[in-house]
Each structure stands twice: as structure tokens, then as C-alpha cells.
Scaffold this active site. Structure first.
Site, PDB file in Angstrom:
ATOM      1  N   ASP A  75       0.848  -1.193   0.000  1.00 40.34           N
ATOM      2  CA  ASP A  75       0.000   0.000   0.000  1.00 40.34           C
ATOM      3  C   ASP A  75       0.885   1.245   0.000  1.00 40.34           C
ATOM      4  OD1 ASP A  75      -2.478  -1.219   0.029  1.00 40.34           O
ATOM      5  OD2 ASP A  75      -2.666  -1.220   2.203  1.00 40.34           O
ATOM      6  N   MET A  76       0.327   2.372  -0.446  1.00 41.15           N
ATOM      7  CA  MET A  76       1.089   3.625  -0.377  1.00 41.15           C
ATOM      8  C   MET A  76       0.449   4.520   0.669  1.00 41.15           C
ATOM      9  SD  MET A  76       3.790   5.053  -1.489  1.00 41.15           S
ATOM     10  CE  MET A  76       4.337   4.547  -3.115  1.00 41.15           C
ATOM     11  N   ARG A  78      -1.078  -0.739  -8.742  1.00 42.50           N
ATOM     12  CA  ARG A  78      -2.453  -0.339  -8.412  1.00 42.50           C
ATOM     13  C   ARG A  78      -2.512   1.188  -8.460  1.00 42.50           C
ATOM     14  NH1 ARG A  78      -3.704  -1.920  -2.611  1.00 42.50           N
ATOM     15  NH2 ARG A  78      -4.107  -3.940  -3.551  1.00 42.50           N
ATOM     16  N   GLY A 128      -5.738   8.471  -4.144  1.00 39.45           N
ATOM     17  CA  GLY A 128      -4.964   8.896  -2.981  1.00 39.45           C
ATOM     18  C   GLY A 128      -5.885   9.351  -1.868  1.00 39.45           C
ATOM     19  N   HIS A 132     -13.703   3.801  -7.608  1.00 46.19           N
ATOM     20  CA  HIS A 132     -15.155   3.558  -7.667  1.00 46.19           C
ATOM     21  C   HIS A 132     -15.818   4.593  -8.550  1.00 46.19           C
ATOM     22  CE1 HIS A 132     -13.423   2.644  -3.694  1.00 46.19           C
ATOM     23  NE2 HIS A 132     -14.007   1.488  -3.892  1.00 46.19           N
ATOM     24  N   ARG A 143     -12.358   6.471   4.863  1.00 42.66           N
ATOM     25  CA  ARG A 143     -13.609   6.170   4.122  1.00 42.66           C
ATOM     26  C   ARG A 143     -14.645   7.262   4.394  1.00 42.66           C
ATOM     27  NH1 ARG A 143     -10.032   3.188   3.120  1.00 42.66           N
ATOM     28  NH2 ARG A 143      -9.790   4.888   1.669  1.00 42.66           N
ATOM     29  N   ALA A 181     -13.925  10.379   5.116  1.00 39.63           N
ATOM     30  CA  ALA A 181     -13.463  11.606   4.466  1.00 39.63           C
ATOM     31  C   ALA A 181     -13.774  11.599   2.975  1.00 39.63           C
ATOM     32  CB  ALA A 181     -11.959  11.768   4.685  1.00 39.63           C
TER      33      ALA A 181
HETATM   34  P1  FDA Z   1     -14.075   9.216  -5.500  1.00 42.88           P
HETATM   35  O1  FDA Z   1     -13.643   9.432  -4.097  1.00 42.88           O
HETATM   36  O2  FDA Z   1     -14.224  10.416  -6.380  1.00 42.88           O
HETATM   37  O3  FDA Z   1     -15.428   8.390  -5.474  1.00 42.88           O
HETATM   38  C1  FDA Z   1     -16.183   8.119  -6.638  1.00 42.88           C
HETATM   39  C2  FDA Z   1     -17.524   7.541  -6.208  1.00 42.88           C
HETATM   40  O4  FDA Z   1     -17.310   6.281  -5.590  1.00 42.88           O
HETATM   41  C3  FDA Z   1     -18.249   8.365  -5.149  1.00 42.88           C
HETATM   42  O5  FDA Z   1     -19.041   9.354  -5.737  1.00 42.88           O
HETATM   43  C4  FDA Z   1     -19.051   7.314  -4.448  1.00 42.88           C
HETATM   44  O6  FDA Z   1     -20.194   6.980  -5.197  1.00 42.88           O
HETATM   45  C5  FDA Z   1     -18.128   6.122  -4.461  1.00 42.88           C
HETATM   46  N1  FDA Z   1     -17.284   6.078  -3.257  1.00 42.88           N
HETATM   47  C6  FDA Z   1     -15.978   6.409  -3.161  1.00 42.88           C
HETATM   48  N2  FDA Z   1     -15.519   6.198  -1.911  1.00 42.88           N
HETATM   49  C7  FDA Z   1     -16.557   5.754  -1.216  1.00 42.88           C
HETATM   50  C8  FDA Z   1     -16.720   5.340   0.133  1.00 42.88           C
HETATM   51  N3  FDA Z   1     -15.720   5.391   1.011  1.00 42.88           N
HETATM   52  N4  FDA Z   1     -17.943   4.929   0.525  1.00 42.88           N
HETATM   53  C9  FDA Z   1     -18.980   4.855  -0.346  1.00 42.88           C
HETATM   54  N5  FDA Z   1     -18.879   5.236  -1.649  1.00 42.88           N
HETATM   55  C10 FDA Z   1     -17.698   5.673  -2.066  1.00 42.88           C
HETATM   56  N6  FDA Z   1      -5.361   5.188  -1.156  1.00 42.88           N
HETATM   57  C11 FDA Z   1      -4.086   5.441  -0.776  1.00 42.88           C
HETATM   58  O7  FDA Z   1      -3.746   6.598  -0.535  1.00 42.88           O
HETATM   59  N7  FDA Z   1      -3.184   4.415  -0.653  1.00 42.88           N
HETATM   60  C12 FDA Z   1      -3.509   3.116  -0.943  1.00 42.88           C
HETATM   61  O8  FDA Z   1      -2.670   2.228  -0.825  1.00 42.88           O
HETATM   62  C13 FDA Z   1      -4.840   2.846  -1.364  1.00 42.88           C
HETATM   63  N8  FDA Z   1      -5.243   1.581  -1.677  1.00 42.88           N
HETATM   64  C14 FDA Z   1      -6.465   1.387  -2.263  1.00 42.88           C
HETATM   65  C15 FDA Z   1      -6.816   0.132  -2.749  1.00 42.88           C
HETATM   66  C16 FDA Z   1      -7.998  -0.039  -3.441  1.00 42.88           C
HETATM   67  C17 FDA Z   1      -8.331  -1.392  -3.999  1.00 42.88           C
HETATM   68  C18 FDA Z   1      -8.885   1.067  -3.628  1.00 42.88           C
HETATM   69  C19 FDA Z   1     -10.178   0.905  -4.384  1.00 42.88           C
HETATM   70  C20 FDA Z   1      -8.573   2.287  -3.093  1.00 42.88           C
HETATM   71  C21 FDA Z   1      -7.373   2.464  -2.402  1.00 42.88           C
HETATM   72  N9  FDA Z   1      -7.048   3.701  -1.873  1.00 42.88           N
HETATM   73  C22 FDA Z   1      -5.755   3.916  -1.453  1.00 42.88           C
HETATM   74  C23 FDA Z   1      -8.095   4.752  -1.689  1.00 42.88           C
HETATM   75  C24 FDA Z   1      -8.131   5.718  -2.859  1.00 42.88           C
HETATM   76  O9  FDA Z   1      -6.979   6.513  -2.881  1.00 42.88           O
HETATM   77  C25 FDA Z   1      -9.363   6.639  -2.764  1.00 42.88           C
HETATM   78  O10 FDA Z   1      -9.309   7.381  -1.586  1.00 42.88           O
HETATM   79  C26 FDA Z   1     -10.688   5.909  -2.793  1.00 42.88           C
HETATM   80  O11 FDA Z   1     -10.659   4.835  -3.689  1.00 42.88           O
HETATM   81  C27 FDA Z   1     -11.814   6.861  -3.246  1.00 42.88           C
HETATM   82  O12 FDA Z   1     -11.516   7.368  -4.532  1.00 42.88           O
HETATM   83  P2  FDA Z   1     -12.321   6.958  -5.843  1.00 42.88           P
HETATM   84  O13 FDA Z   1     -11.307   6.720  -6.928  1.00 42.88           O
HETATM   85  O14 FDA Z   1     -13.193   5.814  -5.587  1.00 42.88           O
HETATM   86  O15 FDA Z   1     -13.083   8.262  -6.279  1.00 42.88           O
END
Ligand code: FDA
Length: 309
Positions: free
Chosen positions: A135-136, A185, A189, A228, A290, A292
Site C-alpha cells: 500500500d502507499m 495499483r 490517494g 469507484h 472512508r 473523508a
Molecule cells: P471518488 O472518491 O471520487 O469516489 C467516486 C464515487 O465512488 C463516489 O461518488 C461514491 O459513489 C463512491 N465512493 C468512493 N468512496 C466511497 C466510500 N468510502 N464509501 C462509499 N462510496 C464511495 N489510497 C491510498 O492513498 N493508498 C492506498 O494504498 C490505497 N489503496 C487502495 C486500494 C484499493 C483497492 C482502492 C479501491 C482504493 C485504495 N485507496 C488507497 C483509496 C483511494 O486513494 C481513494 O481514496 C478511494 O478509492 C476513493 O476514490 P475513488 O477513486 O473511488 O473516487
């Protein structure tokens, strides 16, 4: 703005104490985590695999401040991997490791301790037939984490990395890590980063995500598209077609409990979808990130803290 404020306030020990002891909080935790024990994590993995998903398991914990805890977390990963092997799940489930959980932040030789612990986890992962992704965390650890990755990849070439599109440096990191055998991955962030190192506006982060994705998808590695965001998922699907990507040379990834219907849609369309499944008792930092990300989750958290969860 709200996101930044929550990430700042959550570091306060009094807030942490209030949140972790709130009566309604456990219902919220189970929305995003598989439970506290290895047994529960294996159960959730089994269920997801039987539904056609791949899994990556995260033993919750971060910013470990003593060697003893770092050893306990390393050993928890070892036990988890051995149990995945015995349950015939290792082909479908890997592990995600935060280097700060296994000692990176310890004073003095913390980075070396974390690398040694990660090496042990990689050995067991290889022995049972699976992989590890690092993870980062916040930007101050990025160079150290990528240096540990390079060391691990000498012996465990399939060790994966996470790159965060919100950092200015990430497009260049994608170029460095887009070679054959590399597993990256790409996520947006999740930490509170200053403008000197990270894009602050959502549209800037999204544009950076697309630029990074193009680099990875045109490269020879194995991109893991972790978002997502429906718009970015559509862009990713179109770019995969444009660059001739096959279903087995990349995957989509989402967090446990987030957008389950979209996870199913992608899997049913023949995409590889990996669900990131956290488990363990140290869920505070994970849950705060989550909350935030989404005001609706924050409301759930506030209700839980008020005992109305
Ligand atoms: P965005 O936050 O814009 O969300 C898009 C849409 O997705 C939202 O409108 C909502 O519908 C849905 N959604 C997103 N988050 C949600 C939540 N918590 N609850 C409900 N719905 C939600 N970060 C990091 O800094 N280091 C890491 O190592 C990782 N590792 C990691 C692994 C995996 C498999 C994932 C999917 C994510 C991470 N992350 C992470 C977290 C990542 O950086 C980011 O904060 C989240 O994925 C949310 O960003 P989205 O790309 O989903 O877009």
C-alpha cells in the site's frame, strides 16, 4: 475542504478515543471491514471468491510505534497466508501491506525492519502461490516504499505497488513502473497532502488519473485500476479497448462495502475484479479515510458516535 478538515481532526487522540468507544460504531465498521479475526477474513474471502471476485486482504494497522507490534502484524500476515493456502484460496487472494504497520516509521532502522518483515511476508506468499502489494501511505514515505519495492522485486518480481494520482510525481513513477512484470495499483490517494506535492482539486486529480492510466495501459506491466468513480471506470474500459488490453492482463479493484453493484456489473461483464478486504481491530485510520471520501459516510459516523447508528 471537509475531507481535509476531517483528516486533520481525526489525528486528535481525544477524537480517536471518542470514536473507537462509541456504542454504535461497530455496525459502521462492519460495513467496511470483514471483522476482527483471521477466521472472519477467510470467511469473507471464501464468499467473494465463490461469487467470482479476486481478493486482496489488508490486516489493519498503521504507524506502528514499537517493534513488538510490527512483529505481531508480520506474523498475522504469515498466519493469514498459510490459512489462505490451506483453504485453497491463494490463487484468488493476495495481501496488501502497509510498511508503516510492519515498522517503517520506527526510529533508526525502521525502514530496514519493515523491509525485512515485508520480505518474510513475500516469502510465505510465494510459498503458498500468491503475491503481495505494498500500500502507499502519505507522500513522505513514497521514496522509502518504492525503494523497498525495488529490493523486494529482486527476489519476488510480482510484488505490487500502489501509486496515487493526486501526487505530482506519479505520472513519472508510472513510467518507471510500467515495465514487464510490474504490478501497479493506481488510486486517487486518500491522505491529507499539501499543494506543494499534490493536486488539490478533484478535476486535477481525475485528469492526472487518466494520464497515469494511459502510461500504465500502454506499458508492459499489469495495471490494477483502483477506483469507484464511474467516469474513470468508463474511461479505463475505453482505454483498455484502445490499447488492446485483454481481460487477463489488468484488473479493476474496489474496496469492500463500496459500490457492490458496480463490482458485480464489472465481474458479470467478464472483467477481473479484486475486492480490497480489510480486517482486524485497528480500524480507526481506515474508517476515517472512508468517511473523508464521502459525506454520507461521515453522517453515518456522526450518528454512530451519537449512539444513533
Ligand atoms: P471518488 O472518491 O471520487 O469516489 C467516486 C464515487 O465512488 C463516489 O461518488 C461514491 O459513489 C463512491 N465512493 C468512493 N468512496 C466511497 C466510500 N468510502 N464509501 C462509499 N462510496 C464511495 N489510497 C491510498 O492513498 N493508498 C492506498 O494504498 C490505497 N489503496 C487502495 C486500494 C484499493 C483497492 C482502492 C479501491 C482504493 C485504495 N485507496 C488507497 C483509496 C483511494 O486513494 C481513494 O481514496 C478511494 O478509492 C476513493 O476514490 P475513488 O477513486 O473511488 O473516487
Amino acid at each position: 475542504m471537509l475531507r481535509r478538515a476531517l483528516l486533520t481532526v481525526s489525528a486528535n487522540p481525544a477524537i480517536k478515543n471518542l470514536a473507537t468507544t462509541a456504542p454504535g460504531i461497530s455496525a459502521l465498521v462492519t460495513k467496511f471491514a470483514a471483522g476482527e479475526t483471521t477466521h472472519e477474513a477467510i470467511g469473507v474471502t471464501n464468499e467473494l471468491v465463490s461469487q467470482g471476485f479476486l481478493v486482496t486482504l489488508d490486516h489493519l494497522g498503521e504507524d506502528t510505534t514499537d517493534v513488538g507490534t510490527a512483529v505481531i502484524i508480520r506474523d498475522a500476515y504469515v498466519e493469514l497466508l498459510q490459512r489462505l493456502g490451506r483453504a485453497q484460496l491463494a490463487r484468488h487472494a493476495e495481501v496488501s501491506v502497509k510498511l508503516s504497520a510492519v515498522g517503517q516509521a520506527l526510529p533508526g532502522d525502521g525502514p530496514q525492519i519493515a523491509t525485512d518483515h515485508a520480505r518474510r511476508i513475500c516469502e510465505v506468499a510465494r510459498d503458498v502461490g500468491t503475491t503481495v502489494t505494498l500500500d502507499m501511505e502519505d507522500h513522505t514515505t513514497a521514496d522509502l516504499t518504492l525503494s523497498t519495492l525495488a529490493q523486494l522485486r529482486e527476489d519476488f518480481p510480482h510484488t505490487g505497488a500502489v501509486l496515487q494520482a493526486y501526487l505530482h510525481r506519479t505520472e513519472a513513477d508510472c513510467r518507471d513502473l510500467s515495465n514487464a512484470g510490474s504490478r501497479v495499483r493506481l488510486c486517487k490517494g486518500a491522505y491529507n497532502e499539501p499543494p506543494s506535492v499534490a493536486f488539490q482539486r478533484r478535476d486535477e486529480v481525475d485528469l492526472s488519473y487518466v494520464r497515469c492510466l494511459k502510461v500504465l495501459l500502454q506499458g508492459e506491466g499489469y495495471p490494477m485500476i483502483a477506483t469507484h468513480d464511474s467516469r474513470l471506470i468508463s474511461v479505463a474500459e475505453a482505454l483498455c479497448t484502445r490499447y488492446g488490453r485483454k481481460p487477463d492482463d489488468h484488473e479493476f479493484q474496489m474496496l469492500y462495502g463500496v459500490r457492490r453493484r458496480e463490482q458485480r456489473r464489472l465481474a458479470e461483464a467478464g472483467k477481473q475484479v479484486r475486492v480490497y478486504v480489510p480486517y482486524g481491530s485497528e480500524w480507526y485510520g481506515y474508517l476515517v479515510r472512508r468517511m473523508a471520501e464521502r459525506p454520507a459516510n461521515l453522517m453515518l459516523g456522526i450518528r454512530a458516535m451519537l449512539g444513533r447508528g
